[in-house]
Design a protein around this motif. Structure first.
Motif: not given
Length: 52
Positions: A38-39, A41-42
């Motif tokens: 998630s990190v 990708r962000s």
């Protein structure tokens, strides 16, 4: 993504070394993979650049 996988495997080895409870062998590696992905990708590291 391979870096996250390597971190998850290292976490499993560390948990085995300290003789952690079985539930941690599920929570910690999955947490590393999902939160890490998630990190990353962000931050845009998985975005495909135009022209490549």
């Amino acid at each position: 993504m391979l870096v996250l996988l390597a971190l998850a495997i290292a976490a499993i080895a560390l948990l085995a070394a300290v003789k952690a409870a079985a539930v941690w062998f599920t929570i910690v590696p999955l947490g590393i993979l999902f939160i890490g992905a998630s990190v990353v990708r962000s931050l845009g590291w998985f975005d495909k650049k135009a022209g490549n």
